[in-house]
Scaffold this motif. Structure first.
Motif, short mmCIF file in Angstrom:
data_model
loop_
_atom_site.label_atom_id
_atom_site.label_comp_id
_atom_site.label_asym_id
_atom_site.label_seq_id
_atom_site.Cartn_x
_atom_site.Cartn_y
_atom_site.Cartn_z
N GLY A 9 66.10 -54.67 -14.27
CA GLY A 9 67.17 -54.09 -16.21
C GLY A 9 66.90 -54.24 -16.90
N VAL A 10 67.08 -53.44 -18.23
CA VAL A 10 67.50 -53.29 -19.77
C VAL A 10 68.25 -54.13 -20.02
N ILE A 11 67.42 -55.11 -21.53
CA ILE A 11 68.18 -55.81 -22.55
C ILE A 11 69.71 -55.06 -23.48
N SER A 12 70.78 -55.48 -23.27
CA SER A 12 71.30 -54.61 -24.56
C SER A 12 71.45 -56.09 -25.26
N PRO A 66 61.12 -61.57 -29.10
CA PRO A 66 60.94 -62.28 -27.72
C PRO A 66 60.96 -61.06 -26.58
N SER A 67 61.17 -60.25 -26.16
CA SER A 67 61.96 -59.31 -26.52
C SER A 67 60.43 -58.62 -25.56
N ILE A 68 59.61 -58.40 -26.66
CA ILE A 68 58.14 -58.14 -26.60
C ILE A 68 57.34 -59.00 -25.73
N ALA A 69 57.40 -60.23 -26.66
CA ALA A 69 56.86 -61.20 -25.78
C ALA A 69 56.44 -61.17 -24.24
N THR A 70 58.18 -60.73 -23.62
CA THR A 70 57.75 -61.62 -22.22
C THR A 70 58.09 -59.85 -21.32
N ASN A 71 57.68 -58.78 -22.03
CA ASN A 71 57.25 -57.33 -21.81
C ASN A 71 58.39 -56.96 -21.41
N ASN A 72 59.86 -57.50 -22.09
CA ASN A 72 60.93 -56.15 -21.66
C ASN A 72 60.94 -55.09 -21.93
N ARG A 73 61.99 -54.34 -22.26
CA ARG A 73 62.87 -53.83 -22.78
C ARG A 73 64.19 -53.27 -23.41
N ALA A 97 82.46 -61.53 -22.96
CA ALA A 97 82.33 -62.60 -22.28
C ALA A 97 83.04 -61.89 -21.02
N ARG A 98 84.54 -61.65 -21.05
CA ARG A 98 85.37 -60.91 -20.13
C ARG A 98 84.75 -59.29 -19.40
N THR A 99 83.93 -58.89 -20.29
CA THR A 99 83.60 -57.61 -19.53
C THR A 99 82.28 -57.53 -19.12
N ALA A 100 81.17 -58.10 -19.91
CA ALA A 100 79.54 -57.80 -19.23
C ALA A 100 79.89 -58.59 -18.25
N VAL A 101 80.42 -58.00 -16.83
CA VAL A 101 80.78 -58.70 -15.69
C VAL A 101 80.03 -58.46 -14.69
N TYR A 102 78.57 -59.65 -14.28
CA TYR A 102 78.01 -60.35 -13.24
C TYR A 102 76.46 -59.69 -14.04
N LYS A 103 76.45 -59.57 -15.59
CA LYS A 103 75.11 -59.52 -16.15
C LYS A 103 74.64 -61.39 -17.14
N ARG A 104 74.12 -61.00 -17.15
CA ARG A 104 73.22 -62.52 -18.00
C ARG A 104 74.38 -62.14 -19.27
N GLN A 105 74.31 -63.45 -19.48
CA GLN A 105 74.66 -63.27 -21.18
C GLN A 105 74.05 -64.42 -21.65
N VAL A 106 73.79 -64.02 -23.17
CA VAL A 106 73.80 -64.96 -24.32
C VAL A 106 74.90 -65.00 -25.89
N LEU A 107 75.23 -65.78 -26.11
CA LEU A 107 75.88 -65.91 -26.56
C LEU A 107 75.90 -66.53 -27.97
N GLU A 108 75.90 -66.47 -29.04
CA GLU A 108 75.49 -66.90 -30.22
C GLU A 108 76.88 -66.34 -31.44
N LEU A 109 77.78 -67.06 -31.23
CA LEU A 109 79.36 -67.48 -32.02
C LEU A 109 78.91 -67.75 -33.15
N GLY A 110 80.09 -67.64 -34.22
CA GLY A 110 80.74 -68.20 -35.52
C GLY A 110 80.50 -69.78 -34.99
N PHE A 134 65.14 -64.36 -20.79
CA PHE A 134 64.57 -63.00 -20.71
C PHE A 134 64.21 -63.01 -19.95
N THR A 135 64.14 -63.62 -18.41
CA THR A 135 62.35 -63.50 -17.38
C THR A 135 63.39 -64.02 -16.11
N ASN A 136 63.18 -63.82 -15.38
CA ASN A 136 63.02 -64.24 -14.25
C ASN A 136 62.40 -65.24 -13.62
N VAL A 137 62.35 -66.50 -13.27
CA VAL A 137 61.14 -67.15 -12.02
C VAL A 137 61.31 -66.43 -11.28
#
Ligand code: NAD
Length: 476
Positions: free
Chosen positions: A145-148, A166-173, A239-252, A466-469
């Protein structure tokens, strides 16, 4: 971007789509119009995600390497123009903006090089009594799928570069929503990437009101991963809303610089002031608390005040200016109020706390109680609160006493101290005799506790997330 370039057209895949609405972006220093951007609604978000989802990249590693290298070269060749745009929309000084452009070039250089590297592994299977003479191989694939991606205002170019490279380097959209406060640079970067040869389906910038479009970016069935950099409240909402999606969260962050009694006090004060005021104090890893051993506190404080006075702040476009505005007047008022509150609770104002519109001076407060809001919460601006301590135990306790755990700086040459800081500070990184923000764009970066859920960024780690092994096994 001059106002006459105003357009309600949004690039969605290979198409230009009219949204019918534009939003204004104001220059925080002059109040004038920095530019306008198209406002996407739900229809445009869905169209962008569909176009990205339908596209399958066939770019080779070499193609991706070349796109990244060309992007770096293009960005470098247009440093002046890009830095002017960053300054116009954010109020950051031209010095800070030029520095940011250089960092973004590094991001693309590292991403291009990383695209050439294969981290696939081979496991021989005859390792145990019931093993076989086969081998298991691993490879990395882009997401189905797509990366938001959602980015903050404080580095209008580099935060976006850290998502898209990194999205380009891994061939993502990727579909990316930049901060509505600083969207112009992201749109310019998207144009440069097209010029560098990136298929437009691989990167779409959606500008608009987050209240209208953000949830769709978090919940759409065709989004596999959400990568977010920003503050804690929105990070936890994601974290509460994006259910069953991988999450990368860089916060304060609420990073300390800790100055021990053996430190080179001149060096420590230089690092403290640079870490506090660079980018108008608006870095997740800015120095937000200065913890100093009482044996050297008087000299350290004197030097921090001296260095704060030496910071030239004012017109962000003036090449002599070190520090421009903060993002807007509301933010500047917030710092003024927090510092006034600290003073009412017994802190001593040694320098600054002067505001004019969105311009807020470097500010030093001493004798700060570690439990009060100016240091307990994130103060995302050029404020230097000094806290005194007597022992390393006390320094570690104070340092760990906030909800954040991003980075830290320690000023000492004693290996016994360094060993304790590295093992006992609850943070993502410890920099000895450097600012907390020091890193390469390549190296792992990110925090724990409220600063993040421990999935790191930096080009190399972002490419992993951004990748699946996939594994496959062969009889040879
Ligand atoms: P913010 O959290 O207010 O906004 C970040 C982004 O979230 C913006 O694009 C905004 O439009 C979007 N957004 C708003 N509402 C949303 C919603 N309901 N759902 C999804 N997205 C939504 O942050 P900011 O004020 O732009 O940036 C400052 C913060 O970012 C600070 O806390 C700083 O420490 C943090 N930051 C962290 C890092 C890091 O790497 N850890 C780096 C830079 C900044």
């Amino acid at each position: 971007m001059p106002p006459e370039a105003a357009s309600d057209r949004l690039r969605v895949g290979a198409e230009l789509v009219r949204t019918g609405r534009v939003a204004e972006v104001r220059n925080p220093y002059t109040g004038g119009l920095a530019g306008t951007v198209p406002m996407a609604g739900l229809a445009e978000v869905r169209r962008a995600i569909a176009a990205a989802r339908a596209y399958r990249s066939t770019l080779s590693r070499y193609d991706r390497y070349q796109i990244c290298q060309r992007a770096a070269a293009l960005i470098r060749s247009r440093t002046e123009e890009i830095a002017n745009l960053i300054t116009a929309e954010s109020g950051l000084s031209k010095k800070d903006s030029v520095y940011e452009v250089g960092r973004a070039c590094d991001v693309f250089l590292f991403a291009g090089n990383a695209a050439l590297q294969d981290d696939g592994q081979v496991f021989s299977c005859d390792l145990t009594a019931h093993g076989k003479r086969r081998k298991v191989y691993t490879l990395r694939e882009p997401l189905q799928g797509v990366i938001s991606a959602i980015t903050p205002f404080n580095h209008p170019l580099n935060q976006v570069a850290h998502k898209v490279a990194p999205s380009i380097a891994t061939n993502n959209r990727m579909v990316l929503k930049p901060s509505e406060k600083t969207p112009l640079t992201a749109l310019l970067l998207a144009d440069l990437l097209c010029e560098a040869g990136l298929p437009p389906e691989m990167f779409c910038v959606l500008t608009g009101d987050p209240r209208e479009i953000a949830d769709e970016l978090l919940t759409h069935a065709d989004v596999d991963l959400v990568t977010f950099t920003g503050g804690v409240p929105i990070g936890k909402h994601i974290a509460r809303t994006a259910v069953y999606k991988r999450q990368v969260l860089e916060l304060g962050g609420n990073d300390p610089i800790i100055v021990m009694e053996d430190a080179d006090v001149e060096e420590a004060a230089t690092l403290a002031a640079a870490g506090s005021y660079k980018n108008s104090g608006q870095r997740c890893t800015a120095v937000k608390r200065m913890l100093v051993h009482e044996a050297v506190a008087a000299r350290f404080t004197e030097l921090v005040v001296e260095k704060s006075r030496a910071v030239v702040y004012g017109d962000p476009m003036d090449p002599r200016t070190d520090m421009g505005t903060v993002i807007d007047e509301a933010a500047a008022r917030g710092f003024e109020e927090k510092v006034n509150d600290a003073v009412s609770r017994g802190a001593r104002l040694l320098y600054g706390n002067v505001r004019r519109g969105a311009l807020y001076s470097p500010t030093v407060i001493d004798q700060v109680d570690p439990a009060i809001p100016v240091v307990k919460t994130e103060t995302f601006g050029p404020v230097s609160p000094i806290i005194r301590f007597r022992t390393i135990d006390e320094a570690i306790r104070i340092s760990n006493s906030t909800d954040f755990g991003l980075s830290s700086a320690v000023c000492t040459n004693r290996l016994d101290y360094i060993t304790r800081f590295v093992s006992e500070l609850n943070v993502g990184s410890v920099n000895v005799r450097e600012v907390p923000g020091y890193r390469l764009e390549l190296t792992p970066f990110g925090g724990i506790k409220d600063s993040g859920i421990g999935i790191k960024e930096g080009v190399q780690e972002a490419m992993k997330s951004f990748t699946n092994v996939k594994t496959y096994s062969l009889p040879w």
